[in-house]
Write an enzyme that holds these catalytic residues in place. Structure first.
Site, PDB file in Angstrom:
ATOM      1  NE  ARG A 113      -3.589  -0.258   2.742  1.00 40.94           N
ATOM      2  CZ  ARG A 113      -4.130  -0.678   3.892  1.00 40.94           C
ATOM      3  NH1 ARG A 113      -3.802  -0.085   5.031  1.00 40.94           N
ATOM      4  NH2 ARG A 113      -4.981  -1.676   3.898  1.00 40.94           N
TER       5      ARG A 113
ATOM      6  NE  ARG B 287      -2.144   2.006   9.526  1.00 37.29           N
ATOM      7  CZ  ARG B 287      -2.926   0.993   9.186  1.00 37.29           C
ATOM      8  NH1 ARG B 287      -3.664   1.069   8.100  1.00 37.29           N
ATOM      9  NH2 ARG B 287      -2.979  -0.099   9.932  1.00 37.29           N
TER      10      ARG B 287
ATOM     11  CE  LYS C 104      -5.926  -0.305  11.217  1.00 39.00           C
ATOM     12  NZ  LYS C 104      -6.884  -0.961  10.281  1.00 39.00           N
TER      13      LYS C 104
ATOM     14  CE  LYS D  20      -7.379   3.441   9.195  1.00 47.48           C
ATOM     15  NZ  LYS D  20      -8.493   2.585   8.723  1.00 47.48           N
TER      16      LYS D  20
ATOM     17  CB  CYS E 130     -13.847  -3.751   2.028  1.00 48.57           C
ATOM     18  SG  CYS E 130     -14.522  -5.382   2.360  1.00 48.57           S
TER      19      CYS E 130
ATOM     20  CB  CYS F  44      -9.226  -9.363   3.044  1.00 54.26           C
ATOM     21  SG  CYS F  44      -9.343  -8.848   4.766  1.00 54.26           S
TER      22      CYS F  44
ATOM     23  CB  CYS G 150     -15.020  -8.829   8.311  1.00 51.95           C
ATOM     24  SG  CYS G 150     -13.757  -7.628   8.691  1.00 51.95           S
TER      25      CYS G 150
ATOM     26  CB  CYS H 206     -12.101  -1.830   4.856  1.00 46.30           C
ATOM     27  SG  CYS H 206     -11.067  -2.662   6.077  1.00 46.30           S
TER      28      CYS H 206
HETATM   29  C1  SRM Z   1      -7.880  -1.485   1.045  1.00 50.07           C
HETATM   30  C2  SRM Z   1      -8.852  -1.089   2.171  1.00 50.07           C
HETATM   31  C3  SRM Z   1     -10.308  -1.293   1.796  1.00 50.07           C
HETATM   32  C4  SRM Z   1     -10.682  -0.800   0.410  1.00 50.07           C
HETATM   33  O1  SRM Z   1     -11.473  -1.495  -0.210  1.00 50.07           O
HETATM   34  O2  SRM Z   1     -10.191   0.256  -0.022  1.00 50.07           O
HETATM   35  C5  SRM Z   1      -8.622  -1.834   3.464  1.00 50.07           C
HETATM   36  C6  SRM Z   1      -8.237  -3.133   3.480  1.00 50.07           C
HETATM   37  C7  SRM Z   1      -7.910  -3.822   4.626  1.00 50.07           C
HETATM   38  N1  SRM Z   1      -8.058  -3.385   5.871  1.00 50.07           N
HETATM   39 FE1  SRM Z   1      -9.015  -1.711   6.366  1.00 50.07          FE
HETATM   40  N2  SRM Z   1      -8.859  -1.089   4.547  1.00 50.07           N
HETATM   41  C8  SRM Z   1      -9.093   0.163   4.129  1.00 50.07           C
HETATM   42  C9  SRM Z   1      -9.686   1.164   4.827  1.00 50.07           C
HETATM   43  C10 SRM Z   1     -10.209   1.014   6.092  1.00 50.07           C
HETATM   44  C11 SRM Z   1     -11.150   1.893   6.708  1.00 50.07           C
HETATM   45  C12 SRM Z   1     -11.762   3.142   6.070  1.00 50.07           C
HETATM   46  C13 SRM Z   1     -10.939   4.358   6.398  1.00 50.07           C
HETATM   47  O3  SRM Z   1      -9.859   4.260   7.013  1.00 50.07           O
HETATM   48  O4  SRM Z   1     -11.417   5.458   6.032  1.00 50.07           O
HETATM   49  C14 SRM Z   1     -11.444   1.367   7.939  1.00 50.07           C
HETATM   50  C15 SRM Z   1     -12.479   1.902   8.943  1.00 50.07           C
HETATM   51  C16 SRM Z   1     -11.985   3.090   9.708  1.00 50.07           C
HETATM   52  C17 SRM Z   1     -11.289   2.625  10.950  1.00 50.07           C
HETATM   53  O5  SRM Z   1     -10.075   2.423  10.903  1.00 50.07           O
HETATM   54  O6  SRM Z   1     -11.993   2.440  11.975  1.00 50.07           O
HETATM   55  C18 SRM Z   1     -10.659   0.170   8.056  1.00 50.07           C
HETATM   56  C19 SRM Z   1     -10.660  -0.662   9.148  1.00 50.07           C
HETATM   57  C20 SRM Z   1      -9.884  -1.789   9.274  1.00 50.07           C
HETATM   58  C21 SRM Z   1      -9.768  -2.582  10.450  1.00 50.07           C
HETATM   59  C22 SRM Z   1     -10.454  -2.308  11.789  1.00 50.07           C
HETATM   60  C23 SRM Z   1      -9.671  -1.296  12.559  1.00 50.07           C
HETATM   61  C24 SRM Z   1     -10.241  -1.048  13.938  1.00 50.07           C
HETATM   62  O7  SRM Z   1      -9.544  -0.441  14.733  1.00 50.07           O
HETATM   63  O8  SRM Z   1     -11.366  -1.475  14.191  1.00 50.07           O
HETATM   64  C25 SRM Z   1      -8.891  -3.624  10.157  1.00 50.07           C
HETATM   65  C26 SRM Z   1      -8.470  -4.789  11.059  1.00 50.07           C
HETATM   66  C27 SRM Z   1      -7.420  -4.371  12.071  1.00 50.07           C
HETATM   67  O9  SRM Z   1      -6.863  -3.257  11.958  1.00 50.07           O
HETATM   68  O10 SRM Z   1      -7.159  -5.171  12.962  1.00 50.07           O
HETATM   69  C28 SRM Z   1      -8.508  -3.428   8.789  1.00 50.07           C
HETATM   70  C29 SRM Z   1      -7.624  -4.269   8.065  1.00 50.07           C
HETATM   71  C30 SRM Z   1      -7.513  -4.286   6.718  1.00 50.07           C
HETATM   72  C31 SRM Z   1      -6.709  -5.335   5.962  1.00 50.07           C
HETATM   73  C32 SRM Z   1      -5.274  -4.872   5.904  1.00 50.07           C
HETATM   74  C33 SRM Z   1      -6.843  -6.775   6.483  1.00 50.07           C
HETATM   75  C34 SRM Z   1      -5.738  -7.242   7.436  1.00 50.07           C
HETATM   76  O11 SRM Z   1      -5.483  -6.514   8.427  1.00 50.07           O
HETATM   77  O12 SRM Z   1      -5.172  -8.291   7.195  1.00 50.07           O
HETATM   78  C35 SRM Z   1      -7.382  -5.227   4.581  1.00 50.07           C
HETATM   79  C36 SRM Z   1      -6.522  -5.631   3.399  1.00 50.07           C
HETATM   80  C37 SRM Z   1      -7.398  -6.252   2.328  1.00 50.07           C
HETATM   81  C38 SRM Z   1      -6.692  -6.467   1.057  1.00 50.07           C
HETATM   82  O13 SRM Z   1      -6.529  -7.669   0.655  1.00 50.07           O
HETATM   83  O14 SRM Z   1      -6.273  -5.503   0.419  1.00 50.07           O
HETATM   84  N3  SRM Z   1      -9.108  -2.326   8.262  1.00 50.07           N
HETATM   85  N4  SRM Z   1      -9.910  -0.024   6.915  1.00 50.07           N
HETATM   86  C39 SRM Z   1      -8.680   0.338   2.672  1.00 50.07           C
HETATM   87  C40 SRM Z   1      -7.251   0.812   2.601  1.00 50.07           C
HETATM   88  C41 SRM Z   1      -7.104   2.194   3.152  1.00 50.07           C
HETATM   89  C42 SRM Z   1      -5.729   2.735   3.003  1.00 50.07           C
HETATM   90  O15 SRM Z   1      -5.358   3.055   1.841  1.00 50.07           O
HETATM   91  O16 SRM Z   1      -5.000   2.818   4.002  1.00 50.07           O
HETATM   92  S1  SF4 Z   2     -13.707  -4.938   5.963  1.00 51.21           S
HETATM   93 FE1  SF4 Z   2     -12.912  -6.820   6.664  1.00 51.21          FE
HETATM   94  S2  SF4 Z   2     -13.036  -8.053   4.878  1.00 51.21           S
HETATM   95 FE2  SF4 Z   2     -13.175  -6.028   4.142  1.00 51.21          FE
HETATM   96  S3  SF4 Z   2     -11.128  -5.517   3.716  1.00 51.21           S
HETATM   97 FE3  SF4 Z   2     -11.523  -4.787   5.721  1.00 51.21          FE
HETATM   98  S4  SF4 Z   2     -10.784  -6.413   6.973  1.00 51.21           S
HETATM   99 FE4  SF4 Z   2     -10.995  -7.259   4.960  1.00 51.21          FE
END
Ligand code: SRM
Ligand code: SF4
Ligand code: FAD
Ligand code: FMN
Lengths: 565, 604
Positions: A73, A142, A206, A208, A427, A433, A472, A476
């Site tokens: 990323r 991030r 993390k 943001k 997502c 993922c 899930c 995301c």
């Molecule tokens: C690519 C992306 C979704 C998308 O379709 O665009 C994404 C993809 C993933 N996210 Fe996310 N997140 C992405 C935006 C978000 C957002 C939206 C935002 O930030 O505006 C959220 C919700 C906001 C937040 O953080 O609360 C988000 C909340 C999470 C979480 C839950 C975090 C939490 O504290 O609850 C995880 C899981 C974790 O961190 O343990 C996670 C984890 C992941 C992971 C890395 C899975 C992992 O940890 O193994 C996913 C990778 C999937 C893949 O195969 O690419 N991702 N993730 C986004 C990449 C953003 C970036 O460029 O950095």
């Molecule tokens: S929402 Fe859950 S399933 Fe979708 S990319 Fe984020 S961690 Fe993966």
């Protein structure tokens, strides 16, 4: 606070500033994976170890290890890149990755499917494009988001500048990244005295940051740990309203976890921005929960200790008080597709990229098309927080050429697609993922088609309804801010969430738990019928559901709203 | 010289006609005249079996013992040598049976009666166990042998250009050294018995005559005991055991270039007492589609009955179960050339065209020849012209100590496109298509030359790219089952890490639990420049030499055409570099290892 620290804390503290045993792991030719502890550390370098979940079982039977590969990323504040950079990223996607570029909901690029032995080469290629991946993941700040709002050219320019400075300020300072990926030789103790902001164990979780440019809330500013709502006056930006403690992620069946909208802390002038950000970050660094990762985000620190305590602590660190918040108003959180003219008379073309996935598929040769556009484009590219793409800063004279390429490569879908399709988010989820419980990106086209049929049946095809799917509860695609959201629970089964507004200011509510597609369609059919008959003038679907009492009002949402007018 | 005219088929059985053509080729007129006289003489005598026609066969020497020496890679020559030994003993002759590398060379000059059974390997090379003896005989140190009577049985495969090269070489050389023929040399093709049985008869009877009624003598035959052990099982090559297929699992990834199968068979009730290093013989059935295609192209009825050598079955069944269709051999080419009156094909049979013929044999299957040179065949003639189907061997990939009453093999499917159609190998296609529960006709083929060191504290170095890794899975299982203290080092290679890292999970587990000590990998197509195991050997040269100096045992298994040669060269190089020797000394060092049985190869 005498509970034991989470295992990841131990890994971080023993990692010698994120070095761990990554070099050894990369050298191990017997496996395509890296050491378990290194899978935590590599995130800080902008990469995740993954495996193709479609193949897991099959390969186990074949006596082969899982098909390990790495996702990378980028750190691209505000998601702005030049055509030259685009061409380099495109080359990387087609040489080392899965022949796709993935635009994320945080305005970054993701490459999927890079194998371990090509990881260093790929990292070097990315850096050769003058883009890095430092802190794109991990317990640090991030990628910093900036509202794409192309209309407000001047405001966007100055806000974007601030975003970049903030991104730099909060970037980890360890040389580990340069040693491991770029072959920089380690200066003795080059890790001593570094990380002035983070310290040896970085943040509990993390972090943001997002900058919003009203009236557009495309960044969903209330969904981030730290937000800056630009106050725009006569094209200039006298300051920002600061928001803190937002977040989406939750865990099924764990009510200590929940999505939360940010609180508005107050108003600051641009010169104060970096100091304020640092004060917020260090407060979370010192008070965030390091024992339970599910409870370690800033939103819980604030929820547990109270926003007043938090404000006092931040002001104590700053040595001055924040001004009261200034009024602001958001109209919507979606993109505006097609051409729009900026204040500076330059033109911007907002293209629709379904689920952010740029690939060549049949007649939709999006990857090739954008390559050709990059070859002729003189302005820049801008990723939107909604996984879409803006061909930005085009002279009026050059529009024709770009329109031709757009049409030639099937990038003109936005001209005919329904509002539902244009605004839908999904997502990544399966197959890459590791945390996915259900399909999202791969399922979106099919789902949208089915919902479109329903809408058509009720004469609602033109209704701008926001639909978001997450595989899930991590959220995301920021599903909890969608009028309709599907949150994955098991293969083919989702929680149906309803009733957010269209401006990112009200969370939706769980409507039906763990249901399959048939049940989802049935539910929506009924609600669409009522909406078609009972909606008020220009009343959004989410607002209607609230008024009609289909969903109960959410208290958290109100807090955000009060401070607004 | 111009090609010999094809013999009129009616006079001779097909196989024979081919062989005779081969024998006559390139002979000087003088020799041809001599042969005509010789065969006339034979005709004069009664009885089918060719008897001691060799000059001087009557006067017996002082030493009353028949020495039988064999050189064998995959056990065929060994089996026949043992058969001869048993029959000779049965006939009351004094016998000593020796593997070529166990033969005391200085005794040769005193030898009176010598029978040699030896196969040809590689590209006309001796089997590993006979390298030393062949070199000795060919070299200047070979003594004159005026008193020796000998008989040579060469084993080979007429689909190789250097057919029975080693057998021929020894036969000629012994004569050159002044020895006389006890019996005419035999040149056995893959349908070994066709030639071997008559040769055994004539050699035995000639030996009998040579050593009149001498009192039986306790034969000094260590291997015979091994035979006793091996023949505990009533199931043999000719009488295979119907093993139930338990698992047929593809072990290369779906996008993999090659389909490699891991097969597990139940040998419950077979009493196969196999050891790691042994092979499993498999009797295939030809691809049904191929048989139908051949029937079509010949406009023959598969259901018609065809009688040959007293056996009657339908044409289809002959082609499915009794004849080689996927491997082309010279005799059929000769017969078909005659049948099709194909002059160009005929020309390929000329002695100066062996290379071109070799290419034809390697690249064409029977059906390709039928398409290229249409001809009318009767079912009878066609079946007679084809070679009998022969079993295929597969290195056993399991240890009984680990898998009990099972035997595991690793089979690479041989599929390729040629002449615009898909081709496949008989056995690999047959095995890949079997489903769980199917019965597969198999037999146990011991390989004494490829054994783990008795001394379990010895280190072993295993070099097994591709399916060559199979026996090393057995070695690994065995060594950890018995808790061997010696270290195990594996070199493995294949095209792609992600797709065809055979048994990856098992090797990883072995590394974790410490039963595998080193694993070096070469995936040739994962980077621009190709990397093969021999390069890894060079990179690890220093340690490898240390291991050897420490008494480590060296094993190579897999491709014979290129890998084995390149690995051999790499070994010599690294011994030279790290052992401070020049090339010759390094080569001697490696040869010595081979003589001591510390460098064993199982290549195919
Ligand atoms: C690519 C992306 C979704 C998308 O379709 O665009 C994404 C993809 C993933 N996210 Fe996310 N997140 C992405 C935006 C978000 C957002 C939206 C935002 O930030 O505006 C959220 C919700 C906001 C937040 O953080 O609360 C988000 C909340 C999470 C979480 C839950 C975090 C939490 O504290 O609850 C995880 C899981 C974790 O961190 O343990 C996670 C984890 C992941 C992971 C890395 C899975 C992992 O940890 O193994 C996913 C990778 C999937 C893949 O195969 O690419 N991702 N993730 C986004 C990449 C953003 C970036 O460029 O950095
Ligand atoms: S929402 Fe859950 S399933 Fe979708 S990319 Fe984020 S961690 Fe993966
Ligand atoms: C001691 C020993 C151990 C062995 N161990 C193993 C083992 O562990 N695993 C294993 O897979 N095999 C092993 N083999 C090889 C095995 O016995 C067979 O030779 C192999 O499976 C091919 O047999 P087949 O019947 O499928 O093909 P065949 O029917 O024998 O051959 C079909 C035809 O294909 C031709 N041909 C072969 N390759 C090509 C090509 N690339 N292009 C064009 N034509 C080609 C041949 O010339 C032949 O005419 C071993 C052999 C020996 C002697
Ligand atoms: C790798 C390999 C190479 C061979 N090369 C030849 C050859 O050049 N000429 C030949 O006549 N037979 C060749 N053969 C066939 C063998 O000689 C034949 O299979 C013989 O029956 C083996 O007898 P053995 O089991 O005693 O070694 C080769 C066999 C193999 C496996």
């Amino acid at each position: 606070m005498n509970a034991p620290r989470s295992p990841v804390e131990k890994i971080k503290s023993e990692s010698r500033h994120l070095r761990g045993t990554l070099v050894e792991s990369l050298a191990d030719a017997v496996t395509g994976a890296i050491a378990d502890s290194d899978t935590q550390l590599i995130k800080f370098h902008g990469s995740y170890q993954q495996d193709d979940r479609d193949l897991r079982d099959e390969r186990r039977q074949q006596k082969l290890e899982p098909a390990y590969s790495f996702m990378i990323r980028t750190r691209t504040p505000g998601g702005v890149v030049t055509p030259a950079q685009w061409l380099k990223l495109d080359a990387i996607a087609t040489t080392y990755a899965s022949h796709t570029l993935r635009l994320t909901t945080r305005q970054a690029f993701q490459f999927h499917g890079i194998v371990k032995r090509e990881l260093q080469t790929t990292m070097q290629a990315i850096n050769a494009a003058l883009i890095d991946t430092i802190a794109a993941c991990g317990d640090v700040n991030r990628n910093v988001m900036v509202g794409a709002n192309p209309h407000e050219s001047y405001a966007h320019a100055s806000v974007h500048a601030w975003a970049e400075r903030l991104s730099e300020r909060l970037k980890p300072k360890t040389r580990a990244y340069f040693e491991i990926w770029l072959g920089e030789t380690k200066i003795a103790d080059s890790d001593q005295g570094w990380e002035p902001v983070y310290g040896a164990t970085y943040l509990p979780r993390k972090f943001k940051v997002a900058f919003a440019l009203p009236p557009v809330n495309d960044v969903d500013v209330f969904a981030h740990d730290l937000g800056f709502i630009a106050v725009v006056e006569r094209g200039g930006v006298p300051g920002f309203n600061v928001t803190v403690g937002g977040g989406m992620g939750a865990t099924h069946g764990d009510d200590k976890t929940y999505p939360r909208l940010a609180d508005v802390l107050g108003f600051i002038s641009p010169e104060q921005l970096l100091a304020v950000a640092e004060a917020v970050v260090t407060t979370q660094r010192d008070f965030g929960d390091r024992t339970e990762r599910k409870h370690a985000r800033l939103k819980y620190t604030i929820a547990d200790r109270g926003i007043d305590w938090f404000k006092r602590e931040v002001e104590r660190r700053l040595g001055f008080a924040l001004q009261p918040a200034r009024p602001f108003a958001f109209a919507h959180s979606g993109d505006r597709f097609g051409w729009s003219e900026g204040h500076d008379g330059r033109w911007h073309l907002n293209l629709r990229i379904e689920a952010g996935r740029i690939a060549d598929r049949g007649h939709a040769t999006h990857l090739s098309g954008l390559r050709e556009i990059a070859n002729v484009h003189k302005g820049e590219f801008r990723l939107t927080p909604n996984q879409n793409l803006i061909v930005a800063n085009v002279a009026a004279a050059d529009r024709g050429a770009i329109d031709a390429l757009v049409a030639a490569h099937g990038l003109d879908g936005f001209r005919t697609a329904t509002p539902l399709r244009l605004n839908a988010l999904a997502c990544v989820a399966l197959p890459t993922c590791a945390l996915a419980m259900a399909e999202a990106e791969r399922y979106l086209p099919e789902l949208v088609a089915k919902v479109e049929l329903l809408l058509a049946a009720h004469g609602l095809s033109d209704a701008p309804i926001g639909l978001r799917v997450s595989g899930c509860p991590n959220g995301c695609s920021r599903p909890y801010l969608a009028e309709i959201a599907l949150v994955g629970k098991a293969p083919g089964r989702y929680n149906l969430m309803l009733g957010a507004d269209a401006r990112g200011q009200r969370l939706n509510r769980l409507h039906r738990e763990n249901i399959d597609e048939a049940a989802i369609v049935a539910e929506l059919d009924v609600l669409f019928a009522r909406y078609a008959g009972e909606r008020g003038d220009g009343e959004g679907f989410g607002d209607f559901l609230l008024r009609a009492g289909v969903i109960a009002p959410s208290r958290r949402a109100a807090i955000a709203l009060e401070t607004m007018t | 010289m111009s090609a010999l005219p094809a013999l009129p088929i009616s006079v001779l059985p097909e196989e024979k006609s081919g062989e005779i053509l081969r024998l006559l080729e390139g002979l000087e007129p003088a020799a041809l005249w001599w042969l005509s006289g010789y065969t006339a003489a034979l005709a004069g005598q009664s009885g089918a079996a060719v008897r001691g026609a060799a000059p001087g066969a009557r006067d017996a020497g002082p030493q009353e013992r028949l020495t039988i020496v064999y050189g064998s890679q995959t056990g065929n020559a060994k089996r026949l040598a043992e058969k001869l030994a048993r029959e000779a003993e049965g006939a009351g002759l004094g016998v000593r049976l020796l593997r070529a590398d166990a033969y005391p060379q200085r005794e040769l000059k005193n030898e009176r009666l010598l029978a040699i059974v030896i196969s040809t390997q590689g590209d006309g090379d001796p089997p590993d166990d006979a390298r030393g003896l062949v070199e000795f005989l060919a070299g200047k140190r070979a003594p004159p042998l005026p008193d020796l009577k000998f008989a040579v049985l060469g084993l080979g495969d007429s689909s190789y250009p250097q057919f029975c090269a080693i057998g021929r070489k020894l036969d000629a050389r012994l004569a050159e050294l002044g020895a006389s023929r006890l019996a005419v040399a035999g040149e056995a093709d893959l349908d070994i018995e066709t030639v071997a049985t008559p040769w055994l008869d004539r050699t035995l009877s000639a030996a009998r005559e040579a050593l009149k009624a001498s009192s039986p003598r306790a034969a000094t035959v260590t291997p015979l005991r091994a035979v006793a052990a091996a023949t505990l099982s009533e199931w043999t090559r000719e009488r295979p055991f119907a093993a139930e297929l338990l698992v047929n699992q593809r072990i290369t990834a779906r996008n993999g270039t090659r389909d490699v199968r891991h097969l597990e068979l139940s040998i419950e009730g077979s009493a196969f007492a196999y050891e790691p290093g042994d092979a499993l013989g498999v009797w295939p059935t030809n691809p049904p589609a191929l048989v139908e295609a051949i029937l079509d192209s010949l406009h023959l009825d598969g259901d018609s009955a065809v009688a040959l050598a007293g056996e009657t079955r339908t044409l289809r069944s002959w082609l499915l179960e009794k004849r080689e269709l996927t491997k082309l051999a010279r005799p059929f080419v000769a017969a078909h050339a005659a049948q099709a009156r194909a002059a160009d094909l005929n020309r390929l049979l000329a002695p100066d065209r062996t290379a071109d013929l070799g290419v034809l044999l390697q690249s064409h299957q029977v059906i390709d020849l039928l398409h290229a040179h249409p001809a009318d065949w009767t079912g009878e003639d066609f079946v007679a012209a084809l070679r009998p189907l022969t079993p295929r061997l597969y290195s056993i990939a399991s240890s009984r100590k680990a898998v009990g009453d099972e035997v595991h093999i690793t089979v690479a499917s041989l599929v390729y496109d040629a002449f615009g159609s898909a081709h496949s190998g008989a056995a690999s296609a047959y095995l890949a298509a079997r489903e769980d529960g199917a019965r597969v006709p198999v037999f146990h083929e011991a390989n004494e030359r490829f054994r783990l060191p008795k001394d379990t504290s010895r280190d072993i170095i295993m070099i097994g790219p591709g399916t060559g890794v199979a026996p090393f899975r057995a070695f690994q299982q065995e060594r950890s089952a018995i808790g061997a203290r010696g270290r195990n080092w594996l070199f493995f290679g294949n095209p792609h890490f992600e797709r065809d890292f055979l048994y990856q999970l098992e090797w990883q587990a072995a590394l974790k639990d410490g039963s595998l000590h080193r694993l070096d990998l070469a995936f040739s197509r994962d980077q621009p420049q190709k990397i093969y195991v021999q390069q890894r050997l060079r990179e690890r040269g220093r340690e490898l030499y240390e291991w050897l100096e420490n008494g480590a045992q060296l094993y190579v298994c897999g491709d014979a055409t290129r890998m084995a040669k390149d690995v051999h060269a790499a070994l010599i190089e690294l011994v030279a570099e790290h052992g401070g020797r020049n090339r010759e000394q390094a080569a001697e060092y490696i040869d010595a290892l081979q003589q001591q049985g510390r460098y064993a190869r199982d290549v195919y």
